[in-house]
Design an enzyme around this catalytic site. Sequence first.
Site, mmCIF file in Angstrom:
data_model
loop_
_atom_site.group_PDB
_atom_site.id
_atom_site.type_symbol
_atom_site.label_atom_id
_atom_site.label_comp_id
_atom_site.label_asym_id
_atom_site.label_seq_id
_atom_site.Cartn_x
_atom_site.Cartn_y
_atom_site.Cartn_z
ATOM 1 N N CYS A 132 0.872 -1.171 0.000
ATOM 2 C CA CYS A 132 0.000 0.000 0.000
ATOM 3 C C CYS A 132 0.911 1.223 0.000
ATOM 4 O O CYS A 132 2.119 1.118 0.129
ATOM 5 C CB CYS A 132 -0.844 0.011 1.260
ATOM 6 N N LYS A 182 2.755 -1.773 -8.438
ATOM 7 C CA LYS A 182 4.106 -1.565 -8.971
ATOM 8 C C LYS A 182 5.178 -2.037 -7.994
ATOM 9 O O LYS A 182 6.201 -2.541 -8.387
ATOM 10 C CB LYS A 182 4.307 -0.071 -9.256
HETATM 11 C C1 AGP Z 1 7.166 -6.550 -13.935
HETATM 12 O O1 AGP Z 1 6.502 -6.020 -15.052
HETATM 13 C C2 AGP Z 1 6.256 -6.610 -12.727
HETATM 14 N N1 AGP Z 1 5.770 -5.318 -12.418
HETATM 15 C C3 AGP Z 1 6.904 -7.304 -11.539
HETATM 16 O O2 AGP Z 1 7.204 -8.631 -11.917
HETATM 17 C C4 AGP Z 1 8.182 -6.644 -11.011
HETATM 18 O O3 AGP Z 1 9.245 -6.821 -11.935
HETATM 19 C C5 AGP Z 1 8.563 -7.318 -9.692
HETATM 20 O O4 AGP Z 1 7.523 -7.107 -8.758
HETATM 21 C C6 AGP Z 1 9.894 -6.809 -9.110
HETATM 22 O O5 AGP Z 1 9.799 -5.452 -8.824
HETATM 23 P P1 AGP Z 1 11.152 -4.660 -8.405
HETATM 24 O O6 AGP Z 1 12.044 -4.640 -9.615
HETATM 25 O O7 AGP Z 1 10.679 -3.305 -7.995
HETATM 26 O O8 AGP Z 1 11.791 -5.425 -7.273
#
Ligand code: AGP
Length: 570
Positions: free
Chosen positions: A2, A565
Amino acid sequence: MCGIVGMVFKNPFSARDALTSLKRLEYRGYDSFGIADSNGRIQKFVGEIDETKAGDRLVNTTITHTRWATHGNVTEANAHPHTDCTGSIAIVHNGIISNFSEIREEMKAEGHRFASETDSELIAHFFEGKNIADSIPPFFAKFKGEYAVLLIKKGEDAIYAFKRGSPLVLGIAQDGYVLASDIYAFSDRTGNAVFFNEDEFAVVGKNGYEFYKVNGKLEPSEKQVTAFKWMAEETKKDYEHYMMKEIKEIPEASRRLLDSLEAEQRESVESIVSLVRNAKRIVFVASGSSYHASLLGIQFLRRAGVEAHAIVASEFKNFTLIDENTLVVAVSQSGETMDVIEALHGIKARGVKIASLVNVPYSTVQRMSHSHINICAGQEVAVAATKTFVNQVLAMAYIASLLGYAMDMRSVTGVFNSVFAQEARIKDVAKTLATARDIYVLGRGFSYPVAREIALKLKEITYIHAEGMMAGELKHGTLSLIEQGTPVICLAPKGDNDIMSTAHEVAGRGANVIMFSDEARGGIKIDSTGKVSFSVMAAMAGQLLTYYIAREKGLPIDKPRNLAKSVTVK
Ligand code: AGP
């Protein structure tokens, strides 16, 4: 995961402004949102943040929250802020209380009445009728799990903030303070921040703040103010979606990275190269797209004669080859992925060195590292990793090139624009795939990680089931799933004859084969100069293909369902 934002200013500000700051953290979750102010007003809404809903009432102190549901469905009652029985204490929380069931039963027996199904609401009830500061050490002793909490009391212009596990940072603005999950909430107001460490508590008022270490009791702690630079958020400009804007930024972002690695980050690069040279083993730890970038990173390092592994962060605790001769490289664009943070906890104590590749400056992963590189991609708003994936790959290739892997970075980045010349073709191919039920993406060597990355993009943005796999593995089972018309994307760099035989295998069983290769052959032309550039360009073409399929299906491209994200929970 969140997003939380608290604001306390000398001069009154509109409740709408508070939600505008919260909206900058919407990528952390967008199921529901809410606001509470020190006059005792609380508003909660299901759905994405709409700052107009708060109205323009003037306030001095607010706490706000945008939710990605963990405990409890997406309902107004489960939206934050949550209050105690009297309504005089309001809290917002990012994290998970792991022992919430037993605490909830205890509180019920004490007569507390709950308005939601959430674990977070228990926090407000814990402080009911108590002195907040005095109750912080007992809170930390009782509540297990991760939390970043902002608490206000009706009639008091102060925010009580405390952290264990989940990120929290204090922004020092001109006429007041902003507390938030990450710097992006206030980077439009100030470049000065104070970062919370583990088990810290702060009282933030209109005229100042005090920090304490929570160690069975409250111990005042002196804190450094950190000056940070973060690119001003640009709007989508004339793009329909952030995802397309961020794909189109790839050539500029990659040049910015290389310029930085050769200049202001040179020392950091040399530090990481030296850490690699002094380690017996390199272990990348990452999740999602960052993990797929790491799968390319280990291939680059192996071609420089360096033994390297890539471990999915959530499985890292099961990986045993970690000792004082190991360099762990954490790859995370947000720098707040809980699976990665959890993997890093406690390994420094075992003599393990930690390096990191992050995009958000001063993120938790960066601050846990001995040395780090910023991938300079600029803020990435769309949930789908695009420009950050490419810059992660380039940063790893650059480090490998300094260790002996012969490749020319500038020639790699010089060809990226040619992918955009294929955009109309990609759009046409996307139209044919919009109704697909399953899509298979095949690659070998450097293209295998890209096959997995394209499949992930397809799943998260188009909601089509996709599988990215080693082409050589298909005939060992998965081939049975290939039917008449099954879409199979084959990544075929120049000279890869093995993938061509795989393409014939599936075509012979009726598959709709889509080649990504240096000859169009009815597929998508990738005009690359080598393996690294092919991998990156194929990934870019896959990003565009995903975008156009999702657009054809009328899906919410920047904020796909169920996702966020930054995944700041385990
Ligand atoms: C990728 O498109 C996704 N949003 C997700 O797999 C992301 O790469 C993953 O959660 C890792 O995030 P980070 O690079 O911020 O650690």
